[in-house]
Design an enzyme around this catalytic site. Structure first.
Site, PDB file in Angstrom:
ATOM      1  N   LEU A  14       0.833  -1.206   0.000  1.00  0.00           N
ATOM      2  CA  LEU A  14       0.000   0.000   0.000  1.00  0.00           C
ATOM      3  C   LEU A  14       0.866   1.254   0.000  1.00  0.00           C
ATOM      4  O   LEU A  14       0.959   1.963   0.994  1.00  0.00           O
ATOM      5  CB  LEU A  14      -0.955  -0.007   1.199  1.00  0.00           C
ATOM      6  CG  LEU A  14      -2.061  -1.056   1.160  1.00  0.00           C
ATOM      7  CD1 LEU A  14      -2.992  -0.898   2.351  1.00  0.00           C
ATOM      8  CD2 LEU A  14      -2.853  -1.005  -0.126  1.00  0.00           C
ATOM      9  N   HIS A  15       1.511   1.533  -1.131  1.00  0.00           N
ATOM     10  CA  HIS A  15       2.231   2.798  -1.287  1.00  0.00           C
ATOM     11  C   HIS A  15       1.210   3.860  -1.687  1.00  0.00           C
ATOM     12  O   HIS A  15       0.010   3.615  -1.647  1.00  0.00           O
ATOM     13  CB  HIS A  15       3.393   2.646  -2.288  1.00  0.00           C
ATOM     14  CG  HIS A  15       2.955   2.349  -3.682  1.00  0.00           C
ATOM     15  ND1 HIS A  15       2.643   3.324  -4.583  1.00  0.00           N
ATOM     16  CD2 HIS A  15       2.757   1.172  -4.318  1.00  0.00           C
ATOM     17  CE1 HIS A  15       2.280   2.762  -5.732  1.00  0.00           C
ATOM     18  NE2 HIS A  15       2.343   1.448  -5.585  1.00  0.00           N
ATOM     19  N   LEU A  16       1.639   5.036  -2.092  1.00  0.00           N
ATOM     20  CA  LEU A  16       0.733   6.184  -2.227  1.00  0.00           C
ATOM     21  C   LEU A  16      -0.462   5.966  -3.162  1.00  0.00           C
ATOM     22  O   LEU A  16      -1.590   6.248  -2.785  1.00  0.00           O
ATOM     23  CB  LEU A  16       1.517   7.425  -2.667  1.00  0.00           C
ATOM     24  CG  LEU A  16       0.733   8.731  -2.636  1.00  0.00           C
ATOM     25  CD1 LEU A  16       0.156   8.985  -1.255  1.00  0.00           C
ATOM     26  CD2 LEU A  16       1.607   9.884  -3.055  1.00  0.00           C
TER      27      LEU A  16
END
Length: 87
Positions: A14-16
């Site tokens: 769950l990166h940006l």
């Protein structure tokens, strides 16, 4: 209150970008949407909370929805996560 565990499948966790999709999906519902990961509860409607959880591929989170549209919210959140959150 309804809850269910789901495994993060997108390659970078769950990166940006996927965190934004995760939060936008959660924010489209009136009920409270949170998730538990690593003995911590975080607000699924807050990008900072999601990014701060440092969730990676293969990690399991438990989605928790509580409120008037909780069933639909849980169904949509699980669908978004299993669909790869746009990746």
């Amino acid at each position: 209150m309804v809850k269910q565990k789901v495994t993060i499948t997108n390659p970078t966790g769950l990166h940006l970008r996927p965190a934004g999709i995760f939060c936008n999906t959660a924010s489209s519902f009136k009920c409270k949407v949170t998730f538990e990961y690593d003995n911590t509860t975080a607000n699924a409607k807050s990008v900072l909370s999601v990014l701060g959880a440092c969730i990676k591929k293969g990690d399991e989170i438990e989605l928790i929805c509580d409120g008037e549209d909780e069933e639909e919210a849980l169904r949509e959140m699980i669908g978004a996560v299993e669909g790869g959150l746009g990746e």
